[in-house]
Design an enzyme around this catalytic site. Structure first.
Site, PDB file in Angstrom:
ATOM      1  CG  ASN A   8     -12.615  75.833  61.548  1.00  0.00           C
ATOM      2  OD1 ASN A   8     -12.741  77.035  61.794  1.00  0.00           O
ATOM      3  ND2 ASN A   8     -13.609  74.968  61.661  1.00  0.00           N
TER       4      ASN A   8
ATOM      5  CG  HIS B 287     -23.950  76.082  59.344  1.00  0.00           C
ATOM      6  ND1 HIS B 287     -25.085  76.322  60.074  1.00  0.00           N
ATOM      7  CD2 HIS B 287     -22.952  75.938  60.241  1.00  0.00           C
ATOM      8  CE1 HIS B 287     -24.796  76.346  61.364  1.00  0.00           C
ATOM      9  NE2 HIS B 287     -23.498  76.107  61.495  1.00  0.00           N
TER      10      HIS B 287
ATOM     11  NE  ARG C 252     -23.975  80.329  67.809  1.00  0.00           N
ATOM     12  CZ  ARG C 252     -23.523  79.804  66.668  1.00  0.00           C
ATOM     13  NH1 ARG C 252     -23.870  80.334  65.522  1.00  0.00           N
ATOM     14  NH2 ARG C 252     -22.730  78.761  66.681  1.00  0.00           N
TER      15      ARG C 252
ATOM     16  CD  GLU D 191     -18.913  72.296  58.250  1.00  0.00           C
ATOM     17  OE1 GLU D 191     -18.724  71.411  59.127  1.00  0.00           O
ATOM     18  OE2 GLU D 191     -19.454  73.377  58.496  1.00  0.00           O
TER      19      GLU D 191
END
Ligand code: ADP
Length: 404
Positions: free
Chosen positions: A8, A180, A240, A378
């Site tokens: 990642n 996601h 954000r 994930e």
């Protein structure tokens, strides 16, 4: 031992995990690590499955100037010091564009296609592609798989996929993708064993980490998301803003004289919990703080989760279960309690004792909709996709190489 490397890669870090392939295609996590501070203070840290330290070493800044170099150093470390030669590499890639609705085995054509999506995710896509290119150049026969954050949401219908803007922009790729997706896919695949009664019904999943979004699942498929064209929309996040009137962006440009890149930095780094509180982007810090603005930031976070739950429940035309996941969702009993309070009108009620011990089911027994806490994974999702695509590629191409 056959192993899969999961990568990642971000702008200043490369996270990695090694999974061993056990009998019947089961995967076991063996190593977790990351090279961070790329281009500033590079450091490789890794530990084994039980948390035992495997590496903690700093590098001079010039030794690790970019992500591709970091990937090479990590690969050398795995091969030369740990004698690990993965049979395949799975990559997290933020954007699969309009076309990829599942992971894909990488070749030069796929890379060229994924490069076209750089302008849809300029802060992430180039860094995701960099280690892919470097492995492709150095180990051309080593199978690599791209797993996308957008793919799981490609099941959305036209209404959820569009903005009300001229069609030409939609055709160019300006769509409500949602992100996601690997986390939601993991939850959707886990629900049949955790909660077989509701796995095929109407479920809202709240992925609450430093990035945060919510997803409406019906029959294990995504039908709506709070995120859209980029990972800026929807819930407020660490840095954000979440949903924002585009007029605010126009104001920043016309009244504050901000350039596109200033606005981009501002929206990705200076807003959200950090901007609103002026204290921190980290929920743990906000929960500890006495500052009224920290309290406002938490209130806003919870309020927007409640509003979004209403929106997603409308998309689902009802609600049968709610799931919390990711850093805040898995660990903050306080936030969960406050969110479940917001969901009261949808039929949720908390069991405070189960909530405080982070139980799998935290709703009150005997009525209302069940509320679950399901830790996401994930990386395991990426490893599983990689292994299954590897099986099909092996049947096509028996001549394969290891990372050696
Ligand atoms: P990401 O993968 O998006 O970087 P995570 O899912 O790891 O993020 O979530 C990170 C966030 O989880 C942190 O910013 C922190 O605010 C929050 N978090 C982690 N543990 C706790 C906790 N015990 N209480 C409250 N918040 C927590």
């Amino acid at each position: 031992m056959d192993t899969i490397l999961v990568v990642n890669a971000g702008s200043s870090s490369v996270k990695l995990q090694i999974f061993s392939v056990e009998g019947e295609g089961r995967l076991r996590r063996q190593i977790k690590g990351q090279m961070d501070g790329i281009g500033s203070r590079p450091r490789l840290k890794a530990s084994g499955a039980g948390g035992d330290p495997l590496a903690d070493r700093a590098y001079p800044i010039e030794a690790v100037p970019d992500v591709a170099t970091a990937m090479r150093i990590v690969g050398d470390w795995l091969r030369e010091e740990l004698r690990i030669n993965p049979i395949a590499v799975g990559h997290r890639v933020v954007h699969g564009g309009p076309d990829y609705d599942k992971p894909v085995l990488i070749d030069h054509g796929v890379v060229a296609r994924l490069e076209r999506y750089v302008n849809l995710a300029p802060l992430h896509q180039p860094h995701n592609l960099s280690p892919i290119r470097s492995i492709l150049a150095n180990f051309p026969l080593l199978p690599q798989v791209a797993c996308f954050d957008t793919a799981f949401h490609r099941s959305h219908g036209a209404l959820a996929d569009h903005y009300a803007i001229p069609h030409q922009l939609y055709a160019e790729g300006v769509r409500r993708y949602g992100f996601h997706g690997l986390s939601y896919e993991y939850i959707a695949r886990t629900l049949p064993s955790v909660a077989p009664d509701i796995a095929k019904r109407r479920v809202i999943v709240a992925h609450l980490g430093s990035g945060a979004s919510m997803c409406a699942l019906k029959d294990g498929r995504s039908v709506e998301s709070t995120m859209g064209f980029t990972a800026l929309d929807g819930l407020p996040m660490g840095t954000r803003p979440g949903q924002l009137d585009p007029g605010v962006v126009l104001y920043l440009i016309s009244e504050k004289g901000m350039s596109a890149s200033n606005v981009q930095n501002f929206l990705y780094r200076d807003c959200g919990l950090k901007g609103l509180s002026g204290v921190s982007n980290d929920m743990r810090e906000l929960e500890k703080s006495e500052n009224p603005k920290a309290k406002l930031a938490i209130d806003y976070f919870v309020y927007r989760i409640g509003l979004s739950a209403g929106m997603l429940a409308a998309a689902l035309r009802g609600l049968d279960a709610f799931v919390f996941t990711a850093g805040i969702g898995e660990n903050s009993a306080t936030i969960r309690e406050r969110v479940v309070e917001q969901l009261g009108w949808l039929g949720a009620a908390l069991d405070p004792i189960e909530n405080s011990r982070h139980a799998r089911v935290i709703s009150r027994a005997g009525g209302g909709i069940p509320v679950y806490v399901v830790p996401t994974d994930e990386e395991l999702m990426i490893a599983q996709h990689t292994l299954s695509l590897l099986a099909s590629s092996r049947s096509r191409n028996p001549k394969q190489e290891r990372l050696s």
